[in-house]
Design an enzyme around this catalytic site. Structure first.
Site, PDB file in Angstrom:
ATOM      1  N   TYR A   1     -20.530 -19.355 -14.616  1.00  0.00           N
ATOM      2  CA  TYR A   1     -21.820 -19.934 -14.247  1.00  0.00           C
ATOM      3  C   TYR A   1     -22.131 -21.158 -15.102  1.00  0.00           C
ATOM      4  CZ  TYR A   1     -26.821 -20.488 -13.490  1.00  0.00           C
ATOM      5  OH  TYR A   1     -28.052 -21.008 -13.196  1.00  0.00           O
TER       6      TYR A   1
ATOM      7  N   SER B   1     -28.874 -26.362 -15.053  1.00  0.00           N
ATOM      8  CA  SER B   1     -29.370 -25.251 -15.861  1.00  0.00           C
ATOM      9  C   SER B   1     -29.225 -25.620 -17.322  1.00  0.00           C
ATOM     10  CB  SER B   1     -28.556 -23.983 -15.567  1.00  0.00           C
ATOM     11  OG  SER B   1     -28.791 -22.984 -16.550  1.00  0.00           O
TER      12      SER B   1
END
Length: 249
Positions: free
Chosen positions: A155, A141
């Site tokens: 995350y 990501s």
């Protein structure tokens, strides 16, 4: 080289499901894994109805169970007659501010996104080393570039681990028949990203998956995407001072 036999984890929704549709349309054989077997079976029926010449194998899989990952990857390899590419895509986006009593959410995210990714790399690379070929794709990501505050902390940390793992494996296999690609998607419209709040920079699912499949097919080592905007944000987050980039995080 055409990677004909492709395994995708987290294929029951979102990016994984759409990648499966793209590769099926190209005539590839697919091995699809996720925790929701019913959704995988529906996807299998859809893909084989639209593309009768392809093989599609599905398995229920929790990527935090290492023994199950090894077993399922082996079963799918046997069912398809080999694996040419493994897309490590399964992920979790829940989280909470650290120290606020929701360690369960943060630990689940870390286990799925990083420890689960490591399990998948172990299983995939054992197969690729044995056959001396293969393409490993890690879906990280753009949040891996910079630690994100608040509920996104676990995350972003888990995805930073995925990116570091991809970088290490790219270096290790740089002179071998095994190729490693790390994808760093920005905000792409999925069920998971829909809970992120700000959608002003959100890309459509079609645009995001088109860019992901293009980078995978080119076997690029590292690809922030989709488009030049996210390549620019990637450079900014990695190299500019925090004071200049705080609005991105």
């Amino acid at each position: 080289m055409t990677r004909q036999k492709i395994l995708i984890t987290g294929a029951s929704s979102g990016l994984g499901e759409e990648m499966a549709r793209r590769f099926a349309a190209q005539g590839r054989d697919l091995a699809l894994c996720a925790r929701r077997l019913g959704r995988l079976e529906s996807l299998k029926d859809e893909l084989q109805a639209a593309h009768p010449g392809i093989a599609v194998a599905v398995r229920e899989l929790d990527v935090t169970d290492h023994d199950a990952v090894v077993r399922v990857f082996g079963e799918l390899r046997g069912e398809l007659g080999g694996l040419d590419r493994v897309v490590v895509n399964a992920g979790l986006g829940k989280g909470a501010r650290i120290g606020t009593g929701r360690a369960d959410a943060n630990l689940a995210t870390a286990r799925t996104n990083f420890v689960g990714a490591l399990s998948q790399c172990e299983a995939a690379l054992a197969i690729f080393r044995e056959q001396n070929s293969g393409h490993l794709v890690l879906v990280s990501s753009i949040s891996a570039d910079r630690g994100l505050p608040g509920p996104k902390a676990a995350y972003s940390a888990s995805k930073a681990g995925v990116s570091a793992l991809g970088e290490a494996l790219t270096a290790e296999f740089s002179k071998s028949p095994i190729v490693v690609t790390t994808l760093l998607p920005g905000f792409i419209a999925t069920d998971m990203s829909g809970k992120a709040g700000d959608t002003t920079m959100m890309s459509t699912l079609d645009a995001g998956v088109d860019a992901m499949v293009s980078a995978i097919e080119k076997e690029t080592n590292r690809a922030p995407l989709p488009g030049i905007r996210w390549r620019g944000i990637d450079l900014a987050l990695r190299f500019l001072p925090h004071a200049w980039t705080s609005r991105f995080v």
